[in-house]
Design a protein around this motif. Structure first.
Motif, PDB file in Angstrom:
ATOM      1  N   LEU A 353     -16.926 -15.181  57.222  1.00 29.37           N
ATOM      2  CA  LEU A 353     -17.651 -14.916  56.035  1.00 29.37           C
ATOM      3  C   LEU A 353     -17.107 -13.889  54.996  1.00 29.37           C
ATOM      4  O   LEU A 353     -16.877 -14.276  53.680  1.00 29.37           O
ATOM      5  N   VAL A 365     -22.861 -19.300  50.379  1.00 32.73           N
ATOM      6  CA  VAL A 365     -22.621 -20.068  51.542  1.00 32.73           C
ATOM      7  C   VAL A 365     -23.938 -20.236  52.234  1.00 32.73           C
ATOM      8  O   VAL A 365     -24.985 -19.485  52.236  1.00 32.73           O
ATOM      9  N   ILE A 367     -25.089 -21.420  56.107  1.00 27.89           N
ATOM     10  CA  ILE A 367     -24.493 -21.780  57.310  1.00 27.89           C
ATOM     11  C   ILE A 367     -25.373 -22.894  58.040  1.00 27.89           C
ATOM     12  O   ILE A 367     -26.649 -22.836  58.325  1.00 27.89           O
ATOM     13  N   MET A 399     -23.861 -12.418  60.973  1.00 25.38           N
ATOM     14  CA  MET A 399     -24.064 -12.950  59.714  1.00 25.38           C
ATOM     15  C   MET A 399     -24.914 -11.939  58.992  1.00 25.38           C
ATOM     16  O   MET A 399     -24.353 -11.679  57.648  1.00 25.38           O
ATOM     17  N   CYS A 407     -21.603 -10.542  51.296  1.00 21.10           N
ATOM     18  CA  CYS A 407     -21.407 -11.923  51.270  1.00 21.10           C
ATOM     19  C   CYS A 407     -22.626 -12.510  50.879  1.00 21.10           C
ATOM     20  O   CYS A 407     -23.744 -12.165  51.565  1.00 21.10           O
ATOM     21  N   VAL A 409     -24.527 -14.929  51.509  1.00 19.46           N
ATOM     22  CA  VAL A 409     -25.250 -16.036  52.418  1.00 19.46           C
ATOM     23  C   VAL A 409     -26.635 -16.339  52.182  1.00 19.46           C
ATOM     24  O   VAL A 409     -27.564 -15.383  52.187  1.00 19.46           O
ATOM     25  N   TYR A 412     -29.318 -19.985  56.974  1.00 17.67           N
ATOM     26  CA  TYR A 412     -28.555 -20.293  58.502  1.00 17.67           C
ATOM     27  C   TYR A 412     -29.579 -21.376  59.090  1.00 17.67           C
ATOM     28  O   TYR A 412     -30.713 -21.243  59.297  1.00 17.67           O
TER      29      TYR A 412
END
Length: 463
Positions: A353, A365, A367, A399, A407, A409, A412
């Motif tokens: 990441l 992003v 996951i 994560m 990051c 993110v 998930y």
């Protein structure tokens, strides 16, 4: 604050079953699994988890477990049975019901258009080595956008162009079951053009939501810090990661990558005038990231290219990667591994990441897969999969550490929602949060399902 997506994932051929119902055409995997080539674990996805008939039960269980997102794929051969001809309205109605069921339970549907299962007619005509498949995919994608685009806000074009072509054209354990890196690069090139073409169709159609691609990406490690090992790591990064990620995110294959495959003797005639503009115009909004472990390499020494995968989960299987003039896979005897030889290395999540954050201007992003396969044991009607809980906890912690490091993110998803057909690994390699008895199709939540539900609940509105 935007809702963080906590959920799980499946793929059509692996879980749906109903392989020849309601007008569905044959896929490359239908034909492969019914052939003599399917000789490692000779089972099929004819019934699989029977998700085609039991999706309401499965989605309800997800929601009861606190999950607010479900990634699934559409079977191209259901929607366009021969890949290019008439559209099967019964299939669109089915997937419409799946989407509506998700929304009724507060579960965000994330839809993958292609997850390995190519319509057999296209496969027989050359598959992804035939440029006609690119146009067929863009047309199929538009059919799906038109049917579901008013309710689906997260689309993914292609699942793992890297891993699929690695298995299909290098390891040779997926159809068309050949071992030829030149053909791998040809197929991957066309897959990336197909993804870009679908992205362009999505944007030109003015559909709401976002569109991405799913990449299996690995932090590349070496056990020594010499120039030779660093060069091997660089080549492995091009081979495994950047050939897909640069192309999808930046709109061009890495120049060094293209030079290297040409130096290997690859016939580059698959490149056509105008392809560069297609790739540039078809860059993605977000990256779906499948994270399982790291990629440990060392310098190439000698011998021809040789790639093998352990698909049996025992001593008869072998994981081997030797790519002539690129790199070789290395082995760390100190790390824990599952029976199929996959390292249990949670820090891979944080490392990849951060690497993507720095390389691609912190692209959003999700996951889209993270999980581990084991031979689960049922004890008095229960499945005590503490090893899966430990794995998921470790990767989720990493994560969240990456999120703390900036990051972007946004979700998930555990692989997988329930036990399913694990491609050439068959049914013994189980990934699900929910156990499936493949004789009765009864569902039983595992300890990991309960743990994940509790973890999601503990997060509240936070990540």
């Amino acid at each position: 604050m935007t809702r963080f997506l906590w959920g799980s994932a499946t793929a059509a051929y692996q879980c749906e079953g109903a392989w020849d119902e309601d007008g569905k055409g044959k896929s490359s995997w239908d034909v492969f699994c019914h052939s003599d080539l399917n000789n490692v674990n000779p089972v099929t996805g004819d019934v699989a988890s029977d998700h085609y008939h039991r999706y309401e039960e499965d989605i309800r269980m997800m929601a009861e477990g606190g999950q607010n997102a479900y990634r699934f794929s559409i079977a191209w051969s259901r929607v366009v049975p021969d890949g290019t001809g008439d559209v099967n309205e019964a299939a669109l109605e089915h997937y419409s019901r799946v989407v509506d069921t998700c929304l009724a339970h507060g579960v965000e549907p994330l839809v993958t258009l292609y997850h390995y299962d190519l319509p057999q007619t296209l496969f027989a005509a050359g598959g992804w080595e035939n440029r006609a498949t690119i146009d067929a995919f863009a047309r199929y994608a538009t059919v799906c956008f038109d049917s579901l685009g008013d309710r689906v806000s997260h689309w993914m074009t292609i699942n793992e162009p890297g891993y699929e072509t690695l298995c299909s054209y290098a390891i040779g354990n997926y159809p068309p079951n050949v071992r030829d890196l030149g053909r791998r690069w040809h197929a991957m090139y066309n897959l990336m053009l197909a993804s870009a073409s679908a992205v362009t169709a999505f944007r030109e159609g003015g559909y709401p939501g976002r569109i991405g691609l799913v990449s299996d990406s690995y932090p590349v490690h070496t056990l020594e810090n010499t120039p030779e090992f660093e060069q091997a790591a660089h080549f492995a990064d091009l081979f495994q990661n950047r050939c897909v990620n640069d192309t999808a995110i930046l709109g061009a294959f890495p120049a060094e990558f293209m030079e290297k495959i040409e130096a290997d003797g690859t016939d580059m005639s698959f490149i056509h005038e105008g392809d560069e503009s297609v790739l540039r115009s078809g860059t993605i909004d977000f990256l779906g990231l499948n994270v399982y472990d790291r990629f440990l390499v060392k310098p190439y020494t000698t011998g021809e290219t040789d790639l093998r995968a352990n698909n049996t989960g025992d001593a008869s299987g072998e994981n081997r990667v030797v790519v002539k003039d690129w790199f070789e896979m290395d082995e760390d005897p100190t790390t824990e591994k599952n029976p199929w030889g996959m390292e249990i290395y949670p820090a891979a999540m944080y490392e990849i990441l951060v690497e993507l954050r720095d390389r691609y201007s912190n692209i959003p992003v999700i996951i889209t897969e993270n999980g581990v396969g084991y031979r689960d044991v049922v004890e008095n009607g229960e499945i005590h999969d503490s090893y899966r809980i430990d794995y998921l906890r470790g990767f989720i912690d990493e994560m969240q550490r990456a999120i703390g490091a900036g990051c972007d993110v946004q979700g998930y998803l555990v692989w997988s929602t329930m036990d399913l057909y694990s491609w050439i690994n068959g049914y013994e390699k189980r990934y699900g949060l929910v156990h499936v008895d493949f004789d009765t199709l009864e569902r039983t939540p595992k300890d990991s399902f309960v743990w994940y539900a509790n973890h999601i609940s503990s997060q509240g509105a936070q990540r």
